[in-house]
Design a protein around this motif. Structure first.
Motif, short mmCIF file in Angstrom:
data_model
loop_
_atom_site.label_atom_id
_atom_site.label_comp_id
_atom_site.label_asym_id
_atom_site.label_seq_id
_atom_site.Cartn_x
_atom_site.Cartn_y
_atom_site.Cartn_z
N LEU A 168 -3.36 7.15 -2.63
CA LEU A 168 -3.17 5.77 -2.17
C LEU A 168 -3.15 4.83 -3.37
CD1 LEU A 168 -2.98 3.61 0.08
CD2 LEU A 168 -5.49 3.54 0.06
N TYR A 169 -2.07 4.06 -3.51
CA TYR A 169 -1.99 3.01 -4.50
C TYR A 169 -1.94 1.66 -3.77
CZ TYR A 169 -0.34 6.70 -7.70
OH TYR A 169 -0.22 7.85 -8.45
N GLU A 170 -2.59 0.69 -4.34
CA GLU A 170 -2.48 -0.69 -3.85
C GLU A 170 -1.93 -1.51 -5.00
OE1 GLU A 170 -6.34 -1.77 -2.42
OE2 GLU A 170 -6.05 -0.73 -0.51
N GLN A 194 -5.83 2.27 -7.65
CA GLN A 194 -5.83 3.51 -6.88
C GLN A 194 -7.22 3.66 -6.25
OE1 GLN A 194 -4.84 7.09 -9.04
NE2 GLN A 194 -4.72 8.34 -7.18
N PRO A 195 -7.41 3.08 -5.06
CA PRO A 195 -8.74 3.13 -4.43
C PRO A 195 -9.19 4.51 -4.01
CG PRO A 195 -7.13 2.21 -2.93
CD PRO A 195 -6.44 2.35 -4.25
N GLN A 196 -8.23 5.42 -3.81
CA GLN A 196 -8.56 6.79 -3.44
C GLN A 196 -7.35 7.67 -3.74
OE1 GLN A 196 -9.15 5.74 0.77
NE2 GLN A 196 -7.55 7.22 1.28
N PRO A 197 -7.54 8.98 -3.84
CA PRO A 197 -6.42 9.87 -4.11
C PRO A 197 -5.33 9.71 -3.05
CG PRO A 197 -8.49 11.04 -4.41
CD PRO A 197 -8.83 9.72 -3.79
N PHE A 220 1.51 5.22 0.05
CA PHE A 220 0.89 6.49 0.39
C PHE A 220 1.90 7.61 0.62
CE2 PHE A 220 1.34 3.82 4.14
CZ PHE A 220 2.05 4.63 5.00
N ARG A 252 0.88 -1.18 0.00
CA ARG A 252 0.00 0.00 0.00
C ARG A 252 0.91 1.22 0.00
NH1 ARG A 252 -5.28 -0.35 1.83
NH2 ARG A 252 -5.03 1.54 3.09
#
Length: 208
Positions: free
Chosen positions: A89-91, A84-87, A30, A28
């Protein structure tokens, strides 16, 4: 002191874990210093280097008592899944590829480590010897039990007849100290690595 690197320098991701060739590593992302790096690697299809920390933390903190230090030998990580589930944050899922040795490194003003590296040859193909087939058989049972886990996708290629591959998977699973995992990852002899794993299994309940 800033070290001048070549145009072939790769970005590094110092972590509190050891990545083995063909190993799976979910991350994850961030931190600002890694967001741009991961995006560029994903778009270009290029790997980054994972190195195990000797000192410091995975997350950079202002006023940390000691700078990051890491082992000189690491493993390239290839991004196999990106979301990218949210600005901010990359998974991602990564797979370990080739090992390397850091020959020079330098940290950018925003904290990203870059390094010149030289490749370490991959393990030579090596059949599991008859006296260690129980190690491979135990791995089959363990991975079958973990098939539904996101950490062990069912489509992951499996090579239960290869000593290096079997040893690496056990090194990931066994509750070994990070320094012990690092030493095993650095070994050039896959059969010796498998023999040492067998010794650990003989003292544990994994082979039962």
């Amino acid at each position: 002191m800033t070290t001048t690197l070549t145009d072939h320098a790769i970005p590094l991701f110092p972590l509190g874990t050891v990545l083995f060739p063909d190993g799976l590593l979910p991350l994850r992302i961030f931190e600002v210093r890694y967001l741009d790096m991961i995006k560029k690697c994903h778009r270009a299809g290029t790997p980054f280097g994972v190195v195990s920390l000797l000192q410091g933390n995975e997350v950079m903190r202002a006023g940390a008592p000691a700078p990051e230090r890491f082992h000189a030998i690491g493993t390239r990580a290839v991004i196999t899944h990106f979301a990218q589930p949210q600005p901010g944050l990359y998974e991602i899922f990564t797979r370990g590829s080739t090992r390397f040795r850091v020959t020079a490194s330098s940290q950018t003003p925003h904290g990203l480590w870059m390094a010149d590296v030289e490749d370490i040859p991959a393990d030579p193909p090596c059949a599991v010897p008859p006296d260690l087939t129980y190690v491979a058989a135990a791995l089959v049972r363990v991975l079958d039990a973990l098939t539904a886990s996101e950490f062990t996708p069912s489509d992951t290629p499996k090579h239960f007849d290869d000593a290096g591959w079997v040893a690496n998977r056990w090194c990931e699973l066994l509750p070994l100290q990070p320094d012990d995992k690092q030493r095993l990852m650095e070994m050039r002899d896959p059969l010796l690595r498998l023999e040492l794993v067998g010794d650990v299994l003989d003292r544990s309940s994994f082979e039962g």
